[in-house]
Design an enzyme around this catalytic site. Structure first.
Site, PDB file in Angstrom:
ATOM      1  N   GLY A 189       0.819  -1.197   0.000  1.00 18.41           N
ATOM      2  CA  GLY A 189       0.000   0.000   0.000  1.00 18.41           C
ATOM      3  C   GLY A 189       0.856   1.251   0.000  1.00 18.41           C
ATOM      4  N   CYS A 190       2.163   1.068   0.034  1.00 18.93           N
ATOM      5  CA  CYS A 190       3.104   2.184  -0.010  1.00 18.93           C
ATOM      6  C   CYS A 190       3.831   2.136  -1.336  1.00 18.93           C
ATOM      7  CB  CYS A 190       4.149   2.070   1.103  1.00 18.93           C
ATOM      8  SG  CYS A 190       3.474   2.189   2.744  1.00 18.93           S
ATOM      9  N   GLN A 191       4.081   3.291  -1.906  1.00 16.29           N
ATOM     10  CA  GLN A 191       4.889   3.351  -3.117  1.00 16.29           C
ATOM     11  C   GLN A 191       6.338   3.012  -2.778  1.00 16.29           C
ATOM     12  OE1 GLN A 191       4.618   7.064  -5.180  1.00 16.29           O
ATOM     13  NE2 GLN A 191       5.982   6.416  -6.806  1.00 16.29           N
ATOM     14  N   SER A 192       6.792   3.470  -1.624  1.00 15.91           N
ATOM     15  CA  SER A 192       8.141   3.176  -1.153  1.00 15.91           C
ATOM     16  C   SER A 192       8.163   1.789  -0.534  1.00 15.91           C
ATOM     17  CB  SER A 192       8.556   4.180  -0.075  1.00 15.91           C
ATOM     18  OG  SER A 192       8.426   5.484  -0.532  1.00 15.91           O
TER      19      SER A 192
END
Length: 147
Positions: free
Chosen positions: A52-55
């Protein structure tokens, strides 16, 4: 709610109030992220990865319903700073019920929600959801050991 959790949220709001603009606040976030404790490479695996995080973000918990601690890391400087804020509020060995019951009021108090990109906002929401999920699982009797 825990007085320690309240105090951490109030201290964050006070610190961010000292900065005149968001470029200074972003720099402060980056500085906070650089001060995160080391996160072992062995914990940087798919089981601990926060989706759910781009990173790339990893989070592990240790403890039980009476005392939960969290450890987390990211490959992004600003996200690392967000992690540092979240761990300051929730990561201090608090009771799982307190963690689950505590809203992250510091986000609103410092205006963070309106100054994050949609992907960072989604990642922060995913991090907070994971922490609450772990707290719920701890209350149901699960123990956590980062290995």
């Amino acid at each position: 709610m825990s007085s320690a959790i309240d105090a951490a949220q109030a201290a964050i709001a006070e610190e961010f109030a000292l900065f005149g603009d968001w470029s200074e606040r972003y720099q402060y976030l980056i500085d906070l992220g650089r001060k995160l404790p080391p996160f072992p490479d062995a914990w940087r695996n798919e089981d601990n990865r926060l989706h759910g995080c781009q990173s790339m973000v990893w989070i592990v918990a240790e403890g039980d319903a009476q005392r939960l601690d969290f450890h987390a890391a990211s490959d992004s400087a600003i996200v690392s700073g967000l992690i540092a804020l979240v761990l300051r509020v929730y990561g201090g060995g608090h009771d799982a019920a307190e963690i689950e019951a505590t809203e992250p009021d510091f986000i609103r108090a410092i205006g963070l929600g309106s100054h994050l990109s949609p992907t960072r906002s989604n990642g922060l929401a995913a991090l907070l959801a994971r922490i609450r999920d772990i707290a719920r699982r701890a209350q149901a009797g699960e123990r956590f050991d980062p290995g």
